[in-house]
Write a protein that holds these residues in place. Structure first.
Motif, PDB file in Angstrom:
ATOM      1  N   ASN A   1       0.869  -1.184   0.000  1.00  0.00           N
ATOM      2  CA  ASN A   1       0.000   0.000   0.000  1.00  0.00           C
ATOM      3  C   ASN A   1       0.897   1.222   0.000  1.00  0.00           C
ATOM      4  O   ASN A   1       2.092   1.137   0.317  1.00  0.00           O
ATOM      5  N   ALA A   2       0.332   2.360  -0.375  1.00  0.00           N
ATOM      6  CA  ALA A   2       1.118   3.587  -0.410  1.00  0.00           C
ATOM      7  C   ALA A   2       0.214   4.791  -0.431  1.00  0.00           C
ATOM      8  O   ALA A   2      -0.958   4.706  -0.849  1.00  0.00           O
ATOM      9  N   SER A   3       0.755   5.926   0.014  1.00  0.00           N
ATOM     10  CA  SER A   3       0.042   7.199  -0.014  1.00  0.00           C
ATOM     11  C   SER A   3       0.946   8.259  -0.607  1.00  0.00           C
ATOM     12  O   SER A   3       2.178   8.192  -0.474  1.00  0.00           O
ATOM     13  N   ILE A   4       0.331   9.264  -1.241  1.00  0.00           N
ATOM     14  CA  ILE A   4       1.093  10.364  -1.803  1.00  0.00           C
ATOM     15  C   ILE A   4       0.264  11.638  -1.752  1.00  0.00           C
ATOM     16  O   ILE A   4      -0.973  11.588  -1.852  1.00  0.00           O
ATOM     17  N   SER A   5       0.936  12.750  -1.561  1.00  0.00           N
ATOM     18  CA  SER A   5       0.293  14.067  -1.657  1.00  0.00           C
ATOM     19  C   SER A   5       1.197  14.973  -2.476  1.00  0.00           C
ATOM     20  O   SER A   5       2.420  14.871  -2.409  1.00  0.00           O
ATOM     21  N   VAL A   6       0.597  15.852  -3.256  1.00  0.00           N
ATOM     22  CA  VAL A   6       1.334  16.764  -4.132  1.00  0.00           C
ATOM     23  C   VAL A   6       0.925  18.190  -3.802  1.00  0.00           C
ATOM     24  O   VAL A   6      -0.273  18.508  -3.743  1.00  0.00           O
ATOM     25  N   ASP A   7       1.908  19.050  -3.569  1.00  0.00           N
ATOM     26  CA  ASP A   7       1.647  20.458  -3.291  1.00  0.00           C
ATOM     27  C   ASP A   7       1.470  21.208  -4.612  1.00  0.00           C
ATOM     28  O   ASP A   7       2.398  21.248  -5.432  1.00  0.00           O
ATOM     29  N   ALA A   8       0.308  21.816  -4.820  1.00  0.00           N
ATOM     30  CA  ALA A   8      -0.014  22.452  -6.089  1.00  0.00           C
ATOM     31  C   ALA A   8       0.867  23.648  -6.390  1.00  0.00           C
ATOM     32  O   ALA A   8       1.114  23.971  -7.564  1.00  0.00           O
ATOM     33  N   GLU A   9       1.361  24.333  -5.379  1.00  0.00           N
ATOM     34  CA  GLU A   9       2.155  25.534  -5.602  1.00  0.00           C
ATOM     35  C   GLU A   9       3.634  25.235  -5.797  1.00  0.00           C
ATOM     36  O   GLU A   9       4.275  25.757  -6.707  1.00  0.00           O
ATOM     37  N   THR A  10       4.204  24.411  -4.926  1.00  0.00           N
ATOM     38  CA  THR A  10       5.647  24.157  -4.979  1.00  0.00           C
ATOM     39  C   THR A  10       6.019  22.916  -5.785  1.00  0.00           C
ATOM     40  O   THR A  10       7.164  22.764  -6.212  1.00  0.00           O
ATOM     41  N   GLY A  11       5.062  22.017  -5.965  1.00  0.00           N
ATOM     42  CA  GLY A  11       5.348  20.756  -6.641  1.00  0.00           C
ATOM     43  C   GLY A  11       5.939  19.698  -5.729  1.00  0.00           C
ATOM     44  O   GLY A  11       6.241  18.591  -6.177  1.00  0.00           O
ATOM     45  N   ARG A  12       6.092  20.011  -4.429  1.00  0.00           N
ATOM     46  CA  ARG A  12       6.633  19.004  -3.513  1.00  0.00           C
ATOM     47  C   ARG A  12       5.747  17.755  -3.512  1.00  0.00           C
ATOM     48  O   ARG A  12       4.526  17.846  -3.389  1.00  0.00           O
TER      49      ARG A  12
ATOM     50  N   VAL B   1       5.246  14.199  -1.437  1.00  0.00           N
ATOM     51  CA  VAL B   1       5.557  13.457  -0.222  1.00  0.00           C
ATOM     52  C   VAL B   1       4.814  12.129  -0.278  1.00  0.00           C
ATOM     53  O   VAL B   1       3.602  12.106  -0.539  1.00  0.00           O
ATOM     54  N   ALA B   2       5.525  11.039  -0.051  1.00  0.00           N
ATOM     55  CA  ALA B   2       4.892   9.726  -0.183  1.00  0.00           C
ATOM     56  C   ALA B   2       5.430   8.766   0.855  1.00  0.00           C
ATOM     57  O   ALA B   2       6.511   8.960   1.425  1.00  0.00           O
TER      58      ALA B   2
END
Length: 784
Positions: free
Chosen positions: A179-190, A192-193
């Motif tokens: 399993n895995a999770s990810i989030s993407v910051d719309a402004e910086t492109g960071r 994190v997973a």
């Protein structure tokens, strides 16, 4: 003193044209099954960054001509079997067709794979670079827990509109993600997973965390992708194995505007603790995004480590020098230092991981660190003891916080005994003895991943029976011959530490059981190859609990038959034949020679093993048999055999390893061999042979003392490989072995060579020590 100073100055200037660092080639062994990690890393570092390929990707990258599937920041080196780690690879597309997101390539990493330009690969310690077929240059360098990638689009401009798309893939090299999770910051492109993955050679699972930041281009859009489709909403995703365990392809993406200076940077932080720690690692270790600084500091870290060894080449060619220094380099790939990034232990407790596996590395890898990097080895052994205190057992194999499969005995016992007899400091020897005695006395429920199995039978019969009836635990119910031999040597190592700590009764007890190997000797057993009798009588054979024999052909599991691995084609010997295992009695060579019919028969057997095709020099059990002529008073034959394998099987070509490097096991074998020594692990014994250079020197980083092995009449064509005489400092030296005092006291061993065998090292008093044939303590102390 003046003469010594002049020698040291000359020695240093002799290699000044190319330093130790400059002579390292991380690409040696990157094809043909060497499985070495060819990318950027620090010594023992967690971050190991390299492009991954679609072909032989056990360590991520291989020069096998296959395509690049991604760019990942964690790997292991030299392992066999399944590829290890490679989690969260980045993947680059210079532009999507027509600038439309719908026409970007998502889906499987293999469908997105791109080629790289032949001849563009550059690798040096702490750095890796190549050029993609799309004319994008890729470079990477690392710190302890982070990597800095640079993607250079200079040569790509003018072909089409550049709007780079960077994907982060929620997978690993072996597609083991649970399993895995990810989030993407719309402004910086960071991005994190985190994810849960499986080890490549063990049980359980581990969590891994990553944090990726970018610099050099403005963010155009961001989003997620699942299988073949991507979209800009939402920005967070959780994925598991999928319906009916179907593997879902998924991840995040950032699309950029044209990079301002043609270069897009990706800073990747990794951790086994949390995503926050991964981001912290990246920001702390690479705050300035300065690629040249990070690369220079990585190079300096390697140069500092390599500064403790020096050579006077004496005419030895550069290829030989590259083979030597690269071999040493590979001994520092693993184990990896997870201290402070380990969710199982307090942050301050030493913890090393990626032991692949102690069965491979106890023979030469750890012994090499006793002379090359003793301070780090002390930390590794303390880490082993911390694992013992945490889980109750010393590991034989361990990776990514998971228990790995035991390949035979409890071989951490050998590592600890070897460190003890060589006077390593800052180790709790009382705790160490508790740990190895626990291996000898207590059986774990799952001895397939720790400790030893069949201890009831071991104590009752003096061997591991075929189809052992074991009611205390479970594990792989085979390898009865190799386990018997390994348990015997493990017990010898327990006896060694017991004797040193004043546990006399235990020392005698375990010394007695170290002779149990003889209980599997079948005196009338013969061996044939293709119907032709080899002419040798007496071999090890598997035995049932009632004392009757079962038959295993002595050539099974040899190169003349078939490979016998851990679970594929399992036999009563592991990864080698009975022909080979006959010789694995390092504690009892005198009795072994008596058993096979004397020294002449012992030498004849060794000759046959080397010359018949039965020996697999790519596998660790074969290393000691190269040198075992020493025990029969024929050290010249050991030197002669060694030169038949180096450089023919171990050399500076990209396929310069005959098999897996096994986390530096082959590297340490070569480093020792070319230095003129071979360690009998667990004993204070180095077997002496001529070095491959005029001199080799090691400086102990703790004591500052320098030991040197020197040849007075060095022959760079290696026609003169027979030792005629030797001196230790100013004294005549006749023994064909030497103790660790050479290094502790900073002595010089000087050898004179010739083209014919001499009587040096041939007398009975000059032979390496063995336990007494009757199993008594007489002569035992000489072994440590």
């Amino acid at each position: 003193m003046r003469a010594a100073l002049l020698f040291l100055v000359f020695s240093a200037t002799a290699v000044s044209g190319k330093s130790n660092y400059d002579l390292i080639d991380p690409l040696i062994g990157s094809v043909n099954g060497g499985n070495v990690f060819a990318g950027a890393s620090l010594p023992y570092g967690i971050a190991k960054a390299v492009p991954d390929v679609s072909g032989a990707n056990t360590a991520g990258f291989s020069l096998d001509g296959s395509n690049i599937t991604g760019f990942s920041t964690q790997h292991d080196s030299g392992t066999g079997g399944n590829p290890s780690q490679g989690q969260f690879p980045l993947s680059l597309q210079p532009a999507c067709e027509g600038g439309e997101l719908e026409k970007c390539k998502f889906g499987s990493k293999y469908e997105r794979a791109v080629n790289y330009r032949p001849g563009s690969v550059e690798a040096e310690p702490g750095y890796f670079g190549l050029e993609l077929g799309s004319d994008v240059g890729v470079e990477v360098t690392t710190t302890e827990h982070a990597a800095l990638w640079e993607f250079d689009f200079t040569n790509h401009f003018g072909k089409d509109t550049v709007s780079p798309l960077m994907l982060l893939d929620l997978t690993d090299l072996q597609d083991s993600r649970q399993n895995a999770s990810i989030s993407v910051d719309a402004e910086t492109g960071r991005m994190v997973a985190n994810g849960t993955f499986l080890p490549s050679f063990g049980v359980g699972s581990y969590q891994s965390f990553v944090c990726v930041d970018f610099k050099g281009a403005g963010v155009r859009d961001t989003g997620l992708w699942v299988n073949e489709r991507g979209g800009t909403e939402p920005k967070e995703l959780f994925v598991n194995r999928g319906y009916s365990l179907f593997y879902i392809q998924a991840g995040g993406f950032v699309r950029f505007h044209k990079p301002e200076n043609n270069v897009l940077q990706a800073r990747v932080g990794v951790s086994f603790l949390s995503s926050e720690k991964a981001c912290h690692n990246a920001k702390t270790e690479i705050p300035d995004w300065n690629f040249n600084r990070v690369r220079a500091e990585a190079a300096n870290a390697w140069k500092e480590k390599m500064s403790t060894v020096s050579i006077l080449p004496g005419g030895a060619n550069e290829s030989i020098q590259r083979t030597f220094f690269t071999a040493i380099y590979r001994t520092m790939m693993s184990p990896q230092n997870y201290t402070g990034d380990n969710p199982l232990f307090p942050a301050e407790e030493l913890y090393f991981d990626s032991y692949y596996c102690t069965w491979d590395s106890f023979r030469t890898t750890f012994p090499f660190l006793t002379i090359f990097d003793p301070g780090t080895l002390s930390q590794m052994i303390t880490s082993l003891l911390n694992i013992y205190e945490s889980v109750g057992w010393l590991p034989d194999c361990r990776m990514q916080l998971c228990k790995g499969y035991s390949q035979g005995g409890s071989n951490a016992d050998n590592v600890i005994a070897d460190a003890y007899v060589k006077n390593l400091t800052n180790i709790d020897w009382s705790l160490a003895y508790s740990a190895i005695r626990n291996d000898a006395e207590n059986e774990p429920f799952d001895w397939g991943v720790e400790g030893r199995g069949g201890l009831q039978s071991w104590k009752r019969y003096g061997y591991i029976p075929v189809f052992d009836y074991d009611t205390q635990g479970f594990g792989p119910d085979y390898h009865s011959i190799s386990r018997t031999l390994e348990y015997a040597y493990n017990d010898f190592c327990v006896a060694t530490l017991a004797a040193g700590l004043g546990e006399t009764a235990d020392a005698e007890k375990y010394l007695q059981s170290s002779g149990n190997w003889h209980n599997l000797w079948k005196a009338n057993q013969t061996s044939s190859i293709k119907g032709n009798n080899t002419g040798f009588i007496g071999f090890l054979q598997p035995r049932y609990a009632n004392g009757t024999w079962r038959y295993q052909d002595p050539i099974e599991c040899s190169p003349l038959d078939s490979f016998c691995s851990y679970s594929s084609n399992p036999k009563e010997t592991f990864e080698d034949s009975i022909w080979e295992y006959v010789f694995f009695v390092p504690q009892d060579q005198a009795r072994l020679m008596e058993t096979v019919g004397g020294k002449e028969q012992f030498v004849r057997r060794l000759d046959f093993l080397h010359e018949s095709g039965l020996l697999d020099i790519s596998n660790e059990p074969s290393e000691l048999v190269v040198y075992q002529y020493h025990y029969a008073g024929r050290p010249g034959l050991s030197a002669q055999r060694l030169h038949s394998y180096i450089p023919s099987s171990f050399n500076a070509s990209h396929n310069g390893l005959p098999g897996n490097d096994d986390s530096g096991a082959s590297g340490s074998f070569v480093a020792f061999a070319m230095s003129g020594l071979f360690p009998v692990a667990g004993q204070n014994v180095y077997l002496i042979s001529p070095p491959f250079f005029e001199s080799v020197s090691y400086t102990n980083a703790i004591t500052g003392k320098t030991a040197t092995i020197r040849v007075t009449n060095f022959d760079p064509e290696y026609k003169e490989v027979f030792i005629q005489s030797a001196r230790l400092d100013t004294e005549v030296y006749t023994r064909n072995w030497i103790g660790h005092e050479l290094f502790l006291e900073g002595k010089t061993l000087e050898l004179t060579l010739g083209r014919e065998e001499s009587d040096w090292g041939t007398k009975e008093e000059d032979l390496p020590p063995s336990t007494s044939p009757d199993g008594s303590m007489e002569g035992y102390e000489a072994m440590f």
